[in-house]
Structure formats: structure tokens, C-alpha cells
Design an enzyme around this catalytic site. Structure first.
Site, mmCIF file in Angstrom:
data_model
loop_
_atom_site.group_PDB
_atom_site.id
_atom_site.type_symbol
_atom_site.label_atom_id
_atom_site.label_comp_id
_atom_site.label_asym_id
_atom_site.label_seq_id
_atom_site.Cartn_x
_atom_site.Cartn_y
_atom_site.Cartn_z
ATOM 1 N N HIS A 1 0.878 -1.173 0.000
ATOM 2 C CA HIS A 1 0.000 0.000 0.000
ATOM 3 C C HIS A 1 0.920 1.230 0.000
ATOM 4 O O HIS A 1 2.033 1.179 0.536
ATOM 5 C CB HIS A 1 -0.831 -0.047 1.289
ATOM 6 N N ASP B 1 3.480 -4.456 7.954
ATOM 7 C CA ASP B 1 2.220 -3.719 7.941
ATOM 8 C C ASP B 1 1.095 -4.755 8.019
ATOM 9 O O ASP B 1 0.810 -5.452 7.052
ATOM 10 C CB ASP B 1 2.168 -2.899 6.638
ATOM 11 N N GLN C 1 -4.097 -5.213 6.817
ATOM 12 C CA GLN C 1 -5.082 -6.080 6.149
ATOM 13 C C GLN C 1 -5.138 -7.472 6.762
ATOM 14 O O GLN C 1 -6.107 -8.205 6.548
ATOM 15 C CB GLN C 1 -4.766 -6.210 4.652
ATOM 16 N N LYS D 1 -10.163 -1.368 10.720
ATOM 17 C CA LYS D 1 -10.317 -2.552 9.856
ATOM 18 C C LYS D 1 -10.630 -3.789 10.703
ATOM 19 O O LYS D 1 -10.751 -4.890 10.181
ATOM 20 C CB LYS D 1 -9.039 -2.773 9.046
ATOM 21 N N CYS E 1 -4.852 2.490 -3.628
ATOM 22 C CA CYS E 1 -3.617 3.023 -3.015
ATOM 23 C C CYS E 1 -2.472 2.017 -3.146
ATOM 24 O O CYS E 1 -1.639 1.867 -2.245
ATOM 25 C CB CYS E 1 -3.802 3.396 -1.545
HETATM 26 N N1 7TS Z 1 -1.586 -0.640 4.859
HETATM 27 C C1 7TS Z 1 -2.461 -1.434 4.228
HETATM 28 C C2 7TS Z 1 -2.050 -2.806 3.801
HETATM 29 C C3 7TS Z 1 -3.758 -0.958 4.005
HETATM 30 O O1 7TS Z 1 -4.635 -1.748 3.378
HETATM 31 C C4 7TS Z 1 -4.118 0.343 4.420
HETATM 32 C C5 7TS Z 1 -5.462 0.928 4.134
HETATM 33 C C6 7TS Z 1 -3.161 1.094 5.102
HETATM 34 C C7 7TS Z 1 -1.903 0.576 5.289
HETATM 35 C C8 7TS Z 1 -3.456 2.455 5.640
HETATM 36 O O2 7TS Z 1 -4.277 2.343 6.751
HETATM 37 P P1 7TS Z 1 -4.824 3.646 7.496
HETATM 38 O O3 7TS Z 1 -5.771 3.104 8.516
HETATM 39 O O4 7TS Z 1 -3.665 4.348 8.090
HETATM 40 O O5 7TS Z 1 -5.503 4.459 6.437
HETATM 41 N N2 7TS Z 1 -6.127 0.332 3.054
HETATM 42 C C9 7TS Z 1 -7.248 0.769 2.444
HETATM 43 C C10 7TS Z 1 -7.850 0.060 1.402
HETATM 44 O O6 7TS Z 1 -7.453 -1.001 0.958
HETATM 45 N N3 7TS Z 1 -8.928 0.751 1.005
HETATM 46 O O7 7TS Z 1 -9.039 1.857 1.741
HETATM 47 C C11 7TS Z 1 -7.999 1.892 2.653
#
Ligand code: 7TS
Length: 413
Positions: free
Chosen positions: A129, A206, A209, A232, A371
Site C-alpha cells: 500500500h 504492515d 489487512q 479494519k 492506493c
Molecule cells: N496498509 C495497508 C495494507 C492498508 O490496506 C491500508 C489501508 C493502510 C496501510 C493504511 O491504513 P490507514 O488506517 O492508516 O488508512 N487500506 C485501504 C484500502 O485497501 N482501502 O481503503 C484503505
């Protein structure tokens, strides 16, 4: 993992009653929510916990002698311990509350940026991501370190066989996601961690997911840093954690200066507080932190084995149903090598058009590059349609999605 509270019988209809939003209608149709990889829905138990905080003990934490402040502090710290236990961290102060995964990665990238020098190397995977690419790129630009990429196969799995050729005594950091958000691929992180450690590099995983589907054990993995976002995992937005090994967090410089992260301040010199406070400057997302603990409790009530079994069934069923379309293109690995994500396109159609049309029929899918533009560039496409499932989804909802896709495709061809 099964705990004392885990459900003996997985009854999806009963579970759905916990989620008020699942009774909503969108554009006159019952909501079918298949955008769980972007954010999951929130059960009433977590909503109640947050509402209880604001209704009964809203106060700033770690600073008041008064009862309300102490009640809030206790609840916040109790939540940290729940999260520590969930990830099997050795110490509660190895769990830092952050605003989410993006914030957590930036803490580590900016901290390591101060140790990196010209010619050092950091390795990222092709499946990341943007939030696990851009902060490191920024650090490389600042320091002259080089960013190397562990490539991927056509099936959406990493080319693990190329890792040895990339690692060397110049490698300082390796950062890889546990699960790809765009394809759902489950990465072989244990092997990656071991190989990186063999050359003395540190590893950030990370887990954004993975966390809703797989319970990571940070000690068993021997991972240096692990990050997740609560939203999530059926928790609130704007909160997450960074796990780090104690000695590494102690070495890492603070990310932000401010209140609550200091031991002593004078105009001549400031000394910093110990862990975890060194990284928790300012008033945190208190309700979010407490709600995150309630979300972890909730996931344990459902049970990670139950979650896996139900979601695997959903993703297998949806894959079979999608394969009934003549012009479907599916991306990513087979069912047993991924979480509950299906990325797809219809030949010659734009993902955005599909997403817009099925939304009119109440179905929430994500479209675009997710992303993760390097993955889209690898497949030479602008984006995909992504259906991502949670344990509260059903096969009936998948049937509704298939019908809606049939209608959308008919309109577009
Ligand atoms: N890393 C991964 C693997 C992610 O899927 C996401 C967000 C992030 C980091 C960032 O997370 P945040 O909570 O800091 O925003 N992924 C997604 C997605 O797949 N669709 O919307 C956000």
C-alpha cells in the site's frame, strides 16, 4: 485462537444483528457491504463502549488526580493490555497507540531516517500500500539510502526466491505487508523476517489487512515492528497501534514533541518520557483507544477460527460465481493463499463504471488502484473492482452482487 468467550456456534444471522448499519438501505436497496478492506463495520458492543465513555467518564488521561480522569486512564491502559495480549507482545509499553497504520509507519520511517546513511539499503515489497512505500521513499531521498523492491509473480505472490539476492550487509530495513490490500495475498512474513535478521536488518510488517483475519503473534514471528488500524478490525477510525520491540523503541527518536511525552522540560534541555509515552505526545484518541479494546474483545467472541472458516467459504463461493462471467479477469492468488479479497475486471470495462452502477443497487465495492499503484502498473491496468468480505457477510449477499454485476455488465457492453 479460541478463548473462553468464543462463540460455540457461528450463526451469521445472529452476528449480523450486532451491526446496526447492515439494516440500512442504500439507493432504495438493502446495503450489501463488500468494502471491508477499506474499513470494517462497527458492532453495537463497540458503539456502546464509545458512547459509554462519552456519557459517563469523558476526561483527559494520565494527568488528572480526579476520579474521572483516573477511570478514563484505567480504561485506556486496560485496552492497551488487551491489545498486548491479542498480539502476544512481551510488555504493554511495546504497544504504542497511534492514529492508525499510516501514522505508525511514519513513526518508524522517520525514526530510522535519522540512522540511515548514503549507500544503505532498504527493501520494500511490490505488493505494498502507498503508506508503506512513500514514507520510506521520503527517508531515502533525505539520506541517500537506496530503495530496492522485492518483485511479485503474475499470480500476486511475492518472488521470495529473489529475496536472498537483494539482502546484503547494506540492508538496514525490510518492510512488507502481512496481507496485500489490493489482492489479499498472504505473504510469507516469517521467512522474510528470518532472512532479514540473518543480515542484521530490521523488519516492519504492515498488518493492516491481516489483522481482521489472522491473529499475529509478534514474539513467535520475532518481528521488530508490526502495525494495524482499529477501523479494519471492527473498531473506531483514527486509532491503531505500533508494536515495537522494547530496545528498538528505546533507540528510536520521538516522532512528535509536546505534552505527555516528556520527563522534564526547560529552555535549555528536555528529557523524554519512557515508553510508551515518548511516542504519545498530546491528548490521544481516548474514546478510540478504549473502543479498540472493545473491538478486540468482540473479534475474540466471534473467534478467529470461525472467521477464517466462514470467510474462506465466502471467497470460494464468490470466486466460483464470478467465474461464470465470460469476460471476467481475476487478479491475485488462489483462495487458500489469500484473505477474503477478490480483485477483478471485465474485459474492456472500467472498474469505476462497474462500481458506480452496482452502488445504485445498494452494493458497496471499491474500485480503482486501492492506493497500490505499483500493483496496477505491474498488471498494466488503471485499477480493479475489489470485493472484500467480512465474517458478517453471507452467500445470499454474494448472489445479490452477482445479479447486480450481470445487470451492470449488460448495460455497459
Ligand atoms: N496498509 C495497508 C495494507 C492498508 O490496506 C491500508 C489501508 C493502510 C496501510 C493504511 O491504513 P490507514 O488506517 O492508516 O488508512 N487500506 C485501504 C484500502 O485497501 N482501502 O481503503 C484503505
Amino acid at each position: 485462537m479460541k478463548t473462553e468467550t468464543t462463540l460455540d456456534v457461528f450463526d451469521v444471522d445472529k452476528i449480523r444483528d450486532d451491526f446496526p448499519i447492515l439494516k440500512e438501505e442504500i439507493n432504495g436497496y438493502p446495503l450489501v457491504y463488500f468494502d471491508n478492506a477499506a474499513t470494517s463495520q462497527t458492532p453495537q458492543q463497540v458503539i456502546n463502549c464509545i458512547s459509554d465513555y462519552y456519557s459517563r467518564y469523558n476526561a483527559n488521561i494520565h494527568r488528572g488526580v480526579h476520579t474521572l480522569s483516573q477511570t478514563a486512564t484505567d480504561a485506556y491502559e486496560q485496552s492497551r493490555i488487551k491489545i498486548q495480549n491479542h498480539f502476544n507482545a512481551k510488555r504493554s509499553h511495546e504497544i504504542l497507540f497511534t492514529a492508525g497504520t499510516t501514522h505508525a509507519i511514519n513513526i518508524v520511517a522517520s525514526g530510522y531516517g535519522q540512522f540511515l546513511k548514503k549507500g544503505d539499503e532498504v527493501i520494500v515489497s511490490a505488493l505494498e500500500h502507498h503508506s508503506n512505500i512513500v514514507p520510506w521513499q521520503m527517508m531515502c531521498e533525505k539520506t541517500g539510502a537506496n530503495l530496492k523492491v522485492l518483485p511479485m509473480h503474475q499470480d500476486g505472490m511475492l518472488k521470495l526466491e529473489e529475496l536472498d539476492g537483494l539482502l546484503s550487509d547494506k540492508t538496514r530495513m525490510v518492510f512488507v505487508n502481512h496481507v496485500s490490500n489490493a489482492l489479499g495475498s498472504i505473504n510469507p512474513i516469517k521467512t522474510i523476517i528470518q532472512k532479514a535478521h540473518d543480515v542484521g536488518a530490521k523488519v516492519l510488517i504492515d498488518g493492516a489487512q491481516a489483522a481482521p483475519h489472522i491473529q499475529a503473534d509478534v514474539q513467535e514471528l520475532d518481528v521488530d515492528f508490526y502495525t494495524v488500524s482499529a477501523h479494519k478490525m471492527c473498531g473506531p477510525t483514527g486509532v491503531g497501534i505500533l508494536y515495537g520491540k522494547e530496545h528498538l523503541l528505546e533507540e528510536l527518536p520521538p516522532y512528535q514533541g509536546g505534552g505527555e511525552m516528556i520527563s522534564d522540560v526547560s529552555f535549555e534541555k528536555t528529557t523524554y518520557a519512557g515508553l510508551p509515552h515518548k511516542f504519545e505526545a498530546g491528548t490521544p484518541n481516548i474514546a478510540g483507544g478504549i473502543g479498540f479494546g472493545a473491538a478486540v474483545d468482540y473479534l475474540h467472541k466471534i473467534g478467529f477460527d470461525n472467521i477464517k472458516e466462514h470467510e474462506d467459504e465466502l471467497v470460494s463461493y464468490a470466486t466460483e460465481r464470478l467465474k461464470e462471467f465470460d469476460k471476467i479477469i481475476l487478479y491475485g492468488p488462489e483462495v487458500n493463499r489469500k484473505t477474503a479479497v477478490i480483485s477483478f475486471n471485465f474485459e474492456g470495462l472500467h472498474s469505476y463504471d462497474i462500481g458506480t452502477l452496482v452502488d445504485k443497487m445498494g452494493i458497496a465495492l471499491r474500485t480503482g488502484h486501492h492506493c497500490a499503484q505499483p500493483i496496477m502498473k505491474f498488471y498494466k491496468i488503471p485499477g480493479t473492482v475489489r470485493a472484500s468480505f467480512s465474517f458478517y457477510n453471507t452467500k445470499e449477499e454474494i448472489d445479490i452482487m452477482i445479479k447486480a454485476l450481470e445487470r451492470a455488465v449488460k448495460m455497459l457492453y
